[in-house]
Write an enzyme that holds these catalytic residues in place. Sequence first.
Site, PDB file in Angstrom:
ATOM      1  N   ASN A  39      -3.098   1.273  -8.624  1.00 46.11           N
ATOM      2  CA  ASN A  39      -2.824   2.708  -8.607  1.00 46.11           C
ATOM      3  C   ASN A  39      -1.607   2.987  -9.491  1.00 46.11           C
ATOM      4  OD1 ASN A  39      -0.457   2.201  -7.046  1.00 46.11           O
ATOM      5  ND2 ASN A  39      -1.644   2.342  -5.145  1.00 46.11           N
ATOM      6  N   ASP A  74     -10.507   0.259  -1.766  1.00 45.16           N
ATOM      7  CA  ASP A  74     -11.605  -0.683  -1.526  1.00 45.16           C
ATOM      8  C   ASP A  74     -12.926  -0.084  -1.997  1.00 45.16           C
ATOM      9  OD1 ASP A  74      -9.819  -2.433  -0.278  1.00 45.16           O
ATOM     10  OD2 ASP A  74     -10.167  -1.546   1.693  1.00 45.16           O
TER      11      ASP A  74
END
Length: 468
Positions: free
Chosen positions: A192, A260
């Site tokens: 991220n 995920d």
Amino acid sequence: MAKKVEILVVGDLMLDHYIWGSCDRISPEAPVQVVKIAKETHRLGGAGNVVQNLLALGAKVSVASVVGDDEVGLRIKNMLSELGAGGGLILSEKGRESSIKSRVMASHQQVVRIDKESAVKINLESELVQKVTENLKNFSVVLLSDYGKGVLSDKVCRDIINECVRLDIPVLIDPKGNDYSKYKNATLLTPNRKEASEATGIAIKNTIDLRAAIMKLKNELNLKYSIVTLSEEGIALFDKELEIFPAEAKEVFDVTGAGDTVLATLGFMLASKKDIKEAIKMANLAAAVVVAKIGSATANFGEIEELLRSRANAEFEHKIKSAEQVAEILSQRGEKKVVFTNGCFDILHAGHARYLAKARDFGDILIVGLNSDASVRRLKGESRPINSQLDRACVLSGLGFVDYVVIFDEDTPMELIKKLRPDILVKGADYEGKEVVGSDIVKDVRLVEFVDGKSTSAIVKRIKDADK
């Protein structure tokens, strides 16, 4: 039936323990909330959530990992076996404590999280690598889900990646930590914004910073693709140039496990031989489904399709109004000329499109009065309409030259015309010499020539004749 793609997930397995309850008072012992427990549930977490996302998408999944030789580790293995995702590649290590994260939930909010684990490097590195490399040829894609709990050590990552490169198997990684050197030569990573900043030493505050960081990751780690997830902004990709794919999420209740979902969806799409851009678009959609749920969740293709349908309807439905709503809008129209036409528009064809475009040319706002299903049946017979009134309204709304669609239930649009008071009425040229409904209210009536051979009845007849 198409063969399922086979994917291997390697990483840190955890057990997510949810304690659900209600909270309506403060403890007399300390300034803390008192939660009255209603139920407890367990889910696979960490790499286990990646597995569940893959299964939801329809993949065949195997898991390689190391858990503790304890009750939690046994429960994790049993849960995976029940899902059909065991594969015999999970090792138990004596003295190791399996990871369990307990979350206390009250009023759909997380009150506290309690972690119990041993986040140290595994002792069974060589054994795990051997298990994986002996079975790699069975898989289309390998996913490494690194939660920093010790399974994906430097040796494990490097050995697995090198063997994947040798066998030309894509390896995708959700990374952890600041040192990404152990991921060198992977197909792609999914850090991220914060993780990418920490790994590159570049504070990502704008697109220029993002480009610098994403290029640094690609070049220094020799990645095929460089990706950075940007939360509500979407996903950034650097292939030959920087490209940002906007996020699809409209409602966000819980971002737990969204990373995920992105990893799993990218892996599934690449295993299905889709290109990277198509994979990213699908990952954005899957993430939008997941963040609208509470807790670690999954997204299947049915949910993704429903999301796309709802978006399509929402995009068009703002044009579908009641007579009262349109009348209120028209009260503020000023000098704009309002054009009105009506019809069944059962199977929209080129003749309809040209007719409506011409009608719109007569003024500034085009309103289409649409016969309801009941009205069409009375006019055309019990076999009609072919398409429902909502479907017909949505298709009309998708035309740029149509401003509003109003469904009416009467046989004629007279009552609708009385309410809307348009400036111009438009009908087909077949009304030449006939009285047009509403012409006593609206004096400006325009007739438009139809396109020869274009009619819903003719289309229906051709379909029936083709079936004979």
